[in-house]
Write an enzyme that holds these catalytic residues in place. Sequence first.
Site, PDB file in Angstrom:
ATOM      1  N   GLY A 153       7.925  -2.106   4.529  1.00 14.39           N
ATOM      2  CA  GLY A 153       8.016  -3.555   4.624  1.00 14.39           C
ATOM      3  C   GLY A 153       6.769  -4.138   4.019  1.00 14.39           C
ATOM      4  O   GLY A 153       5.678  -3.931   4.531  1.00 14.39           O
ATOM      5  N   HIS A 154       6.925  -4.802   2.903  1.00 16.51           N
ATOM      6  CA  HIS A 154       5.765  -5.403   2.248  1.00 16.51           C
ATOM      7  C   HIS A 154       5.860  -6.918   2.356  1.00 16.51           C
ATOM      8  O   HIS A 154       6.827  -7.519   1.909  1.00 16.51           O
ATOM      9  CB  HIS A 154       5.711  -4.973   0.771  1.00 16.51           C
ATOM     10  CG  HIS A 154       5.351  -3.534   0.601  1.00 16.51           C
ATOM     11  ND1 HIS A 154       5.425  -2.870  -0.597  1.00 16.51           N
ATOM     12  CD2 HIS A 154       4.901  -2.627   1.494  1.00 16.51           C
ATOM     13  CE1 HIS A 154       5.046  -1.616  -0.435  1.00 16.51           C
ATOM     14  NE2 HIS A 154       4.732  -1.445   0.827  1.00 16.51           N
ATOM     15  N   LYS A 214      -0.493  -3.015   1.253  1.00 17.30           N
ATOM     16  CA  LYS A 214      -0.228  -2.685  -0.165  1.00 17.30           C
ATOM     17  C   LYS A 214       0.533  -3.800  -0.871  1.00 17.30           C
ATOM     18  O   LYS A 214       0.326  -4.039  -2.054  1.00 17.30           O
ATOM     19  CB  LYS A 214       0.561  -1.376  -0.257  1.00 17.30           C
ATOM     20  CG  LYS A 214      -0.206  -0.170   0.242  1.00 17.30           C
ATOM     21  CD  LYS A 214       0.627   1.091   0.198  1.00 17.30           C
ATOM     22  CE  LYS A 214       1.769   1.097   1.191  1.00 17.30           C
ATOM     23  NZ  LYS A 214       1.388   1.094   2.613  1.00 17.30           N
ATOM     24  N   GLN A 262       4.506   3.430   2.739  1.00 17.08           N
ATOM     25  CA  GLN A 262       3.890   4.184   3.843  1.00 17.08           C
ATOM     26  C   GLN A 262       2.440   4.532   3.472  1.00 17.08           C
ATOM     27  O   GLN A 262       1.831   3.804   2.707  1.00 17.08           O
ATOM     28  CB  GLN A 262       4.707   5.436   4.202  1.00 17.08           C
ATOM     29  CG  GLN A 262       6.046   5.126   4.873  1.00 17.08           C
ATOM     30  CD  GLN A 262       7.168   4.812   3.894  1.00 17.08           C
ATOM     31  OE1 GLN A 262       7.308   5.473   2.882  1.00 17.08           O
ATOM     32  NE2 GLN A 262       7.959   3.817   4.178  1.00 17.08           N
ATOM     33  N   ASP A 284       1.167   0.382   6.318  1.00 17.63           N
ATOM     34  CA  ASP A 284       0.894  -1.004   6.713  1.00 17.63           C
ATOM     35  C   ASP A 284      -0.515  -1.457   6.358  1.00 17.63           C
ATOM     36  O   ASP A 284      -1.082  -2.332   7.021  1.00 17.63           O
ATOM     37  CB  ASP A 284       1.121  -1.209   8.230  1.00 17.63           C
ATOM     38  CG  ASP A 284       2.511  -0.799   8.650  1.00 17.63           C
ATOM     39  OD1 ASP A 284       3.451  -1.109   7.915  1.00 17.63           O
ATOM     40  OD2 ASP A 284       2.646  -0.147   9.704  1.00 17.63           O
TER      41      ASP A 284
HETATM   42  P1  IMP Z   1      10.838   7.104   9.071  1.00 24.05           P
HETATM   43  O1  IMP Z   1      10.159   6.855   7.774  1.00 24.05           O
HETATM   44  O2  IMP Z   1      11.752   5.978   9.483  1.00 24.05           O
HETATM   45  O3  IMP Z   1      11.510   8.441   9.144  1.00 24.05           O
HETATM   46  O4  IMP Z   1       9.712   7.130  10.214  1.00 24.05           O
HETATM   47  C1  IMP Z   1       8.770   8.193  10.320  1.00 24.05           C
HETATM   48  C2  IMP Z   1       7.399   7.679  10.725  1.00 24.05           C
HETATM   49  O5  IMP Z   1       6.859   6.900   9.663  1.00 24.05           O
HETATM   50  C3  IMP Z   1       7.409   6.760  11.949  1.00 24.05           C
HETATM   51  O6  IMP Z   1       6.217   6.959  12.682  1.00 24.05           O
HETATM   52  C4  IMP Z   1       7.402   5.369  11.351  1.00 24.05           C
HETATM   53  O7  IMP Z   1       6.857   4.413  12.218  1.00 24.05           O
HETATM   54  C5  IMP Z   1       6.517   5.606  10.139  1.00 24.05           C
HETATM   55  N1  IMP Z   1       6.772   4.664   9.053  1.00 24.05           N
HETATM   56  C6  IMP Z   1       7.810   4.650   8.198  1.00 24.05           C
HETATM   57  N2  IMP Z   1       7.695   3.647   7.322  1.00 24.05           N
HETATM   58  C7  IMP Z   1       6.547   3.014   7.623  1.00 24.05           C
HETATM   59  C8  IMP Z   1       5.858   1.906   7.037  1.00 24.05           C
HETATM   60  O8  IMP Z   1       6.271   1.299   6.053  1.00 24.05           O
HETATM   61  N3  IMP Z   1       4.676   1.579   7.628  1.00 24.05           N
HETATM   62  C9  IMP Z   1       4.183   2.247   8.687  1.00 24.05           C
HETATM   63  N4  IMP Z   1       4.785   3.281   9.250  1.00 24.05           N
HETATM   64  C10 IMP Z   1       5.955   3.673   8.719  1.00 24.05           C
END
Ligand code: IMP
Length: 427
Positions: free
Chosen positions: A40-41, A16, A223, A13
């Site tokens: 989510g961009h 990017k 991420q 977040d």
């Molecule tokens: P997952 O990717 O859904 O398996 O989530 C694993 C961890 O990564 C969790 O703490 C999510 O909140 C975090 N996470 C996954 N995608 C994002 C993102 O795009 N931004 C911030 N955190 C993310």
Amino acid sequence: MPTVAVVGAQWGDEGKGKVVDALAAEAEVVVRYQGGNNAGHTVMVGDRTFKLRLIPSGILYPGTLCVIGNGAVVNPLVLLQEIEGLQAQGVDTGGLRVSDRAHVIMPYHEILDRLEEGARGSRAIGTTGLGIGPCYVDKAARLGLRVAELVDPDAFRARLEEILPLKNRMLECLYGHRPLTVEEIMEAYAPAAERLRPLVTDTGALLRQAIAEGRRVLFEGAQGTLLDVDHGTYPYVTSSSASAGGIASGAGVSPRAIEKVLGVVKAYTTRVGGGPFPTELKGEEGDILRREGKEFGTVTGRPRRCGWFDVVATRYAARLNGLTDLAILKLDVLSPFDEVKIAVGYRVDGEVIDRIPARLDLMASAEPVWETLPGWRQDLTGIREWNRLPRAAQQYVRRIEELVEVPVAMVSVGPRRDETIQLRPLF
Ligand code: IMP
């Protein structure tokens, strides 16, 4: 070799989407190489807001080739919805290509993600619940379905008949969930598969050729480094290689194909979900950051945890990714503060360290060693030139640059495309 990678240098977040959008104006190819619709961009163009999850942000520039690489995981229903949503907003999605080797997020992955999180109880990771982790698990377990199979009904059925009995045993025996049928999955995915078929190709070959021809290629990370499955704050991480190390395998290009690596950070830090976060602010200051920075998840709407800038985490990301440039976003969000803090070390077990401990309990007990800098208490959003930034804001940026040991190429002072101060060219 004009190739630039954009990676998150915190816990995701970082903004990017905005940086990629700015660079995509000059790129000929934009590539996602890991993650899925957990990303989510948000990109703001004039008064219009585009929320992208799986499709590279370059899609907003007509004529740009946009690739979802083999290292990404694809939910076909979500992808189709995203394509149709963009088309409804008048965006030409003709440049989109999807890797035939990318893994498909199946309905049972989403179900298992939620059930597994529930089973973790108070140790829940706080996943997005979108099936990302279980899909990568199946990829590593050789139980995955790839896009090449998804778009061929016979191959899809054959593979599903092989895999589904195993997944159903898990659903039923471990969680008491009803078994799924091949028919219901085929029915749910067939229309999307049909629509996606023309986009599916060997994107690795496409990218290797583009690079050999000297095209401007942009790799778009999702991420952040501290959420990387190997290098992040494990087990509170996502399941893919979110650092620059993931590019070669996730896009199907040589590690030598990446010329510059731009790390993106916010002027402070946020994190969504569980896991250690040494600079977190639980009181009023955190609330100010959340409010001013509109820190609510693009995908899940969850409030983000907020804290001061963490030099230890970012310097780690800088070295791990080999950052050549840094983009500092949301500097304007710090304007309400009289003083701003940065963490220059962690105190762990009475000792001051400047690295990320591998052990979760040590990372969770890390207390920041603060450095305090003067605030600027001035609205920055109208500023477009470095020299017009208040002195204290310049000092803040320069101090981060000095401590992280990476030159700052870009400072952002607002969410819009033009609310950016450019210090160094990238392409
Ligand atoms: P997952 O990717 O859904 O398996 O989530 C694993 C961890 O990564 C969790 O703490 C999510 O909140 C975090 N996470 C996954 N995608 C994002 C993102 O795009 N931004 C911030 N955190 C993310």
